[in-house]
Design a protein around this motif. Structure first.
Motif, short mmCIF file in Angstrom:
data_model
loop_
_atom_site.label_atom_id
_atom_site.label_comp_id
_atom_site.label_asym_id
_atom_site.label_seq_id
_atom_site.Cartn_x
_atom_site.Cartn_y
_atom_site.Cartn_z
N ARG A 88 -6.52 12.82 3.19
CA ARG A 88 -6.40 12.13 1.89
C ARG A 88 -6.31 13.13 0.74
NH1 ARG A 88 -9.13 8.85 -2.17
NH2 ARG A 88 -7.60 7.28 -2.78
N GLU A 112 -3.20 9.67 3.73
CA GLU A 112 -3.72 8.41 4.23
C GLU A 112 -4.48 7.64 3.14
OE1 GLU A 112 -7.55 10.22 6.60
OE2 GLU A 112 -5.52 10.81 7.20
N ASP A 113 -4.59 6.32 3.32
CA ASP A 113 -5.23 5.51 2.28
C ASP A 113 -6.60 4.96 2.70
OD1 ASP A 113 -4.46 3.44 4.01
OD2 ASP A 113 -3.69 2.16 2.41
N SER A 114 -7.34 5.76 3.47
CA SER A 114 -8.74 5.44 3.70
C SER A 114 -9.54 6.73 3.62
CB SER A 114 -8.96 4.75 5.06
OG SER A 114 -8.61 5.59 6.13
N SER A 122 -9.07 2.74 0.87
CA SER A 122 -9.07 3.09 -0.54
C SER A 122 -8.53 1.94 -1.38
CB SER A 122 -8.18 4.33 -0.76
OG SER A 122 -8.61 5.40 0.05
N VAL A 124 -6.06 0.17 -3.64
CA VAL A 124 -4.60 0.31 -3.64
C VAL A 124 -4.10 1.06 -4.87
CG1 VAL A 124 -2.41 -0.93 -3.65
CG2 VAL A 124 -4.29 -1.78 -2.26
N GLN A 127 -4.90 4.79 -4.79
CA GLN A 127 -3.99 5.51 -3.88
C GLN A 127 -2.60 5.62 -4.48
OE1 GLN A 127 -4.98 7.07 -1.37
NE2 GLN A 127 -3.17 7.58 -0.15
N ALA A 149 3.39 7.91 3.13
CA ALA A 149 2.16 7.23 2.75
C ALA A 149 1.60 6.45 3.93
CB ALA A 149 2.42 6.30 1.57
N VAL A 151 -0.72 3.93 5.86
CA VAL A 151 -1.38 2.65 5.55
C VAL A 151 -2.35 2.37 6.69
CG1 VAL A 151 -1.04 0.20 5.09
CG2 VAL A 151 0.68 1.85 4.33
N ARG A 171 0.36 -3.12 0.51
CA ARG A 171 0.04 -1.74 0.21
C ARG A 171 1.29 -0.86 0.27
NH1 ARG A 171 -5.31 0.30 0.61
NH2 ARG A 171 -6.79 -1.42 0.41
N TYR A 175 2.93 1.63 -2.62
CA TYR A 175 3.05 3.07 -2.44
C TYR A 175 4.50 3.52 -2.61
CZ TYR A 175 -1.61 2.39 -0.40
OH TYR A 175 -2.92 2.05 -0.20
#
Length: 257
Positions: A88, A112-114, A122, A124, A127, A149, A151, A171, A175
């Protein structure tokens, strides 16, 4: 920056829906050279494989300096575009992340989005702001980086199972609007859902190749533009080494048939 721009443009052009870019992820210079020798036109790193090969766990446990040094060794070892898995972002501001990435010789980034530590998805908008900041910093630096990106809706089993695809699409759209070139709904494996997501987005989609998931040919037919192997090759290589060591310990020929 001319060579980096050339490589970034080449990497972006390889993302063709229905004729996907296949990325058997590397973890060091030797594995990257093997990827190129096998005929692949680009190299992607795996954060988990790089970290484990250097004695650390995945999840941003590897010091950021070591991660960029590893990416630099890989990029210096091969003549093709390199895209780096940067988890991230290691808490770096967009301008610093871009500066370090370009200094390492890479022209793409996977984000990554966590949260790698808490495993929580994360926000939205947060991110999207991160991706937009990286896109703006890259343009200011003069190199149009290729942003993938990730998800993590399916990876983190977020919400009711029947609502995950819609959340992944939501999401992914945000992005892409923020400047991502490709979206990566990691762990999404059901063919009909992959087809629906590709149709909803009309943009390059990356899928993880793994046991139980469609193979590259089927993913191509579903309209996927990028296929990654993550840390799978590294895990297979480690398992093979363990078998060889077991044979040596048992006093048998490790290279025998």
């Amino acid at each position: 920056m001319t060579e980096l721009n050339r490589q970034a443009a080449a990497l972006r052009a390889l993302h063709r829906p229905g004729d996907p870019l296949i990325l058997p992820n590397a973890w060091d210079a030797g594995s990257a050279r093997a990827v190129v020798a096998a005929g692949f036109p680009a190299v992607a790193t795996s954060s988990g494989a790089v970290a484990e090969a250097l004695g650390h766990a995945d999840g941003e446990a590897l010091p950021v300096e070591e991660m960029f040094a590893a990416v630099g060794r890989i990029a210096a070892a091969v003549p093709v575009p390199v895209t780096a898995d940067l988890e991230r972002g290691y808490g770096l501001r967009p301008a610093e992340l871009v500066e370090r990435l370009l200094a390492a010789g890479a022209v793409g980034a996977n984000l990554e989005d966590s949260d790698p530590r808490s495993k929580r998805l994360s926000d939205v908008e947060e991110q999207a702001d991160l991706l937009a900041g990286i896109r703006a910093a890259a343009r200011q630096a003069g190199v149009d980086l290729v942003l993938n990106a990730r998800v993590d809706v399916h990876l983190r089993a977020y919400g009711p199972a029947e609502e995950r695809l819609a959340e992944a699409v939501r999401r992914a759209r945000r992005y892409l609007a923020a400047g991502a070139d490709c979206v990566y709904p990691i762990m999404l494996a059901e063919p009909a859902q992959i087809r629906d997501l590709v149709a909803e987005l009309a943009a390059p989609v990356n899928v993880l190749a793994r046991p139980g998931a469609p193979g590259p040919a089927e993913l191509a037919a579903l309209g996927v533009a990028r296929v990654s192997y993550g840390s799978g090759l590294y895990a297979a290589a480690r398992a093979r080494v363990a078998d060889l060591l077991g044979a040596i310990r048992a006093g048998t020929d490790p290279f025998g048939s």
